[in-house]
Design a protein around this motif. Sequence first.
Motif, mmCIF file in Angstrom:
data_model
loop_
_atom_site.group_PDB
_atom_site.id
_atom_site.type_symbol
_atom_site.label_atom_id
_atom_site.label_comp_id
_atom_site.label_asym_id
_atom_site.label_seq_id
_atom_site.Cartn_x
_atom_site.Cartn_y
_atom_site.Cartn_z
ATOM 1 N N PHE A 58 0.820 -1.209 0.000
ATOM 2 C CA PHE A 58 0.000 0.000 0.000
ATOM 3 C C PHE A 58 0.859 1.266 0.000
ATOM 4 C CE2 PHE A 58 -3.067 -2.965 2.038
ATOM 5 C CZ PHE A 58 -4.051 -2.901 1.058
ATOM 6 N N MET A 59 2.069 1.176 0.502
ATOM 7 C CA MET A 59 2.970 2.331 0.577
ATOM 8 C C MET A 59 3.971 2.357 -0.579
ATOM 9 S SD MET A 59 3.821 2.580 4.627
ATOM 10 C CE MET A 59 3.960 0.831 4.966
ATOM 11 N N GLY A 60 3.882 1.394 -1.481
ATOM 12 C CA GLY A 60 4.802 1.364 -2.610
ATOM 13 C C GLY A 60 6.105 0.639 -2.317
ATOM 14 N N PHE A 61 6.095 -0.220 -1.302
ATOM 15 C CA PHE A 61 7.279 -1.003 -0.953
ATOM 16 C C PHE A 61 7.000 -2.482 -1.146
ATOM 17 C CE2 PHE A 61 7.848 2.633 2.057
ATOM 18 C CZ PHE A 61 9.033 3.120 1.535
ATOM 19 N N GLU A 62 8.076 -3.228 -1.239
ATOM 20 C CA GLU A 62 7.970 -4.672 -1.224
ATOM 21 C C GLU A 62 8.993 -5.222 -0.248
ATOM 22 O OE1 GLU A 62 8.693 -6.242 -5.144
ATOM 23 O OE2 GLU A 62 10.488 -5.051 -5.408
ATOM 24 N N ILE A 63 8.704 -6.388 0.260
ATOM 25 C CA ILE A 63 9.608 -7.073 1.176
ATOM 26 C C ILE A 63 10.320 -8.151 0.377
ATOM 27 C CG2 ILE A 63 9.737 -8.614 3.179
ATOM 28 C CD1 ILE A 63 9.065 -5.872 4.044
ATOM 29 N N LYS A 64 11.636 -8.136 0.464
ATOM 30 C CA LYS A 64 12.425 -9.184 -0.178
ATOM 31 C C LYS A 64 13.038 -10.031 0.924
ATOM 32 C CE LYS A 64 13.351 -6.625 -4.356
ATOM 33 N NZ LYS A 64 14.355 -6.011 -5.215
ATOM 34 N N CYS A 65 12.891 -11.319 0.769
ATOM 35 C CA CYS A 65 13.387 -12.245 1.777
ATOM 36 C C CYS A 65 14.369 -13.205 1.109
ATOM 37 C CB CYS A 65 12.226 -13.007 2.404
ATOM 38 S SG CYS A 65 12.725 -14.169 3.673
ATOM 39 N N ASP A 66 15.624 -13.101 1.487
ATOM 40 C CA ASP A 66 16.652 -13.994 0.979
ATOM 41 C C ASP A 66 16.987 -14.981 2.094
ATOM 42 O OD1 ASP A 66 19.255 -15.137 0.353
ATOM 43 O OD2 ASP A 66 19.334 -13.667 -1.273
ATOM 44 N N LYS A 67 16.350 -16.132 2.056
ATOM 45 C CA LYS A 67 16.522 -17.114 3.130
ATOM 46 C C LYS A 67 17.922 -17.711 3.153
ATOM 47 C CE LYS A 67 11.671 -18.321 3.500
ATOM 48 N NZ LYS A 67 10.657 -19.364 3.366
ATOM 49 N N ASP A 68 18.572 -17.790 1.997
ATOM 50 C CA ASP A 68 19.933 -18.340 1.966
ATOM 51 C C ASP A 68 20.891 -17.489 2.788
ATOM 52 O OD1 ASP A 68 19.142 -20.438 0.341
ATOM 53 O OD2 ASP A 68 19.650 -19.368 -1.504
ATOM 54 N N SER A 69 20.802 -16.171 2.636
ATOM 55 C CA SER A 69 21.700 -15.298 3.386
ATOM 56 C C SER A 69 21.093 -14.831 4.702
ATOM 57 C CB SER A 69 22.110 -14.095 2.537
ATOM 58 O OG SER A 69 20.982 -13.343 2.179
ATOM 59 N N GLY A 70 19.802 -15.046 4.879
ATOM 60 C CA GLY A 70 19.155 -14.657 6.126
ATOM 61 C C GLY A 70 18.906 -13.164 6.235
ATOM 62 N N VAL A 71 18.486 -12.552 5.130
ATOM 63 C CA VAL A 71 18.257 -11.108 5.110
ATOM 64 C C VAL A 71 16.844 -10.818 4.615
ATOM 65 C CG1 VAL A 71 18.966 -8.905 4.094
ATOM 66 C CG2 VAL A 71 20.688 -10.591 4.717
ATOM 67 N N ILE A 72 16.181 -9.931 5.323
ATOM 68 C CA ILE A 72 14.901 -9.382 4.872
ATOM 69 C C ILE A 72 15.145 -7.910 4.594
ATOM 70 C CG2 ILE A 72 12.571 -8.753 5.584
ATOM 71 C CD1 ILE A 72 12.539 -11.416 7.131
ATOM 72 N N MET A 73 14.653 -7.454 3.444
ATOM 73 C CA MET A 73 14.933 -6.089 3.005
ATOM 74 C C MET A 73 13.649 -5.413 2.550
ATOM 75 S SD MET A 73 17.503 -5.083 -0.067
ATOM 76 C CE MET A 73 16.760 -4.145 -1.373
ATOM 77 N N LEU A 74 13.505 -4.170 2.962
ATOM 78 C CA LEU A 74 12.416 -3.328 2.478
ATOM 79 C C LEU A 74 12.928 -2.602 1.245
ATOM 80 C CD1 LEU A 74 9.554 -2.217 3.118
ATOM 81 C CD2 LEU A 74 10.703 -0.358 4.339
ATOM 82 N N ASP A 75 12.213 -2.726 0.143
ATOM 83 C CA ASP A 75 12.671 -2.130 -1.111
ATOM 84 C C ASP A 75 11.511 -1.424 -1.787
ATOM 85 O OD1 ASP A 75 14.455 -1.506 -3.127
ATOM 86 O OD2 ASP A 75 14.477 -3.504 -4.015
ATOM 87 N N ASN A 76 11.832 -0.526 -2.693
ATOM 88 C CA ASN A 76 10.809 0.146 -3.477
ATOM 89 C C ASN A 76 10.221 -0.840 -4.476
ATOM 90 O OD1 ASN A 76 11.126 2.926 -2.519
ATOM 91 N ND2 ASN A 76 13.165 2.751 -3.405
ATOM 92 N N CYS A 77 8.919 -0.755 -4.692
ATOM 93 C CA CYS A 77 8.290 -1.603 -5.706
ATOM 94 C C CYS A 77 8.849 -1.218 -7.067
ATOM 95 C CB CYS A 77 6.775 -1.425 -5.706
ATOM 96 S SG CYS A 77 5.942 -2.219 -4.327
ATOM 97 N N THR A 78 9.158 -2.216 -7.860
ATOM 98 C CA THR A 78 9.786 -1.965 -9.156
ATOM 99 C C THR A 78 8.843 -1.313 -10.150
ATOM 100 O OG1 THR A 78 9.308 -4.255 -9.732
ATOM 101 C CG2 THR A 78 11.528 -3.751 -8.938
ATOM 102 N N GLY A 79 7.574 -1.503 -10.031
ATOM 103 C CA GLY A 79 6.623 -0.951 -10.992
ATOM 104 C C GLY A 79 6.166 0.454 -10.678
ATOM 105 N N MET A 80 6.731 1.085 -9.682
ATOM 106 C CA MET A 80 6.269 2.406 -9.246
ATOM 107 C C MET A 80 7.002 3.551 -9.930
ATOM 108 S SD MET A 80 3.910 1.571 -7.253
ATOM 109 C CE MET A 80 3.420 2.693 -5.970
ATOM 110 N N GLY A 81 7.961 3.254 -10.769
ATOM 111 C CA GLY A 81 8.714 4.304 -11.437
ATOM 112 C C GLY A 81 9.865 4.795 -10.569
ATOM 113 N N ASP A 82 10.656 5.690 -11.128
ATOM 114 C CA ASP A 82 11.837 6.193 -10.435
ATOM 115 C C ASP A 82 11.517 7.251 -9.397
ATOM 116 O OD1 ASP A 82 13.863 6.039 -13.415
ATOM 117 O OD2 ASP A 82 13.500 4.531 -11.884
ATOM 118 N N LYS A 83 10.311 7.781 -9.389
ATOM 119 C CA LYS A 83 9.988 8.886 -8.490
ATOM 120 C C LYS A 83 9.852 8.436 -7.044
ATOM 121 C CE LYS A 83 7.982 11.672 -12.055
ATOM 122 N NZ LYS A 83 6.895 12.436 -12.539
#
Length: 193
Positions: A58-83
């Motif tokens: 809803f805020m334009g973010f996505e959660i990425k979960c890399d279980k191999d490295s054990g990292v969860i990351m908050l990232d910008n949604c890729t479809g939202m443009g560069d703004k």
Amino acid sequence: MNIIEAWDDFTSADRMVFRNICRKLLRRTFLVRDKQEDRKNYFFVVNHIEIFLNYFSFMGFEIKCDKDSGVIMLDNCTGMGDKLQSNRYRFTKEETIVLCCLWLIYISRIREGSLSSVVVIGVSDLIYELEKYDARDTVNKTALDNVFKLFKNYSLMDVDGNVGDIDCKLILYPALQFALDTSEFERFVKEVV
């Protein structure tokens, strides 16, 4: 399950944990499984990943979960443009140099066969890496202290001891691999080579 249904199923303790994790992700971007203070939060997100994905979308973010490295990351949604770049921190030149050197050390130690995703090095290892790229004079002790505080805030590393001490250790977390995108790293390499 949507966010409303999940919220109704949560206990009051789960609701508090959810709120705290969301605030922490917005403030720090990363949760690291191997970092003691993040461990419970990491597994809470893994167990409720769909709810976090739904909530942050809803805020334009996505959660990425890399279980191999054990990292969860908050990232910008890729479809939202560069703004929409609201959780992006623009590193200074000094911070970028240190980050790239730490990243190179981290990657080389993992490739050498480190069994842990956490890598512990001495400050001298970083100094040596800085010297390889003729960047040692760019970063003084005060600047290193500030850079380390910043990186610690984002769960990229921890410092065990005082930076000036001979036995000071740097604890590098796997979140380092996600802190710079490939284009930023390539630009760094071109500038220093």
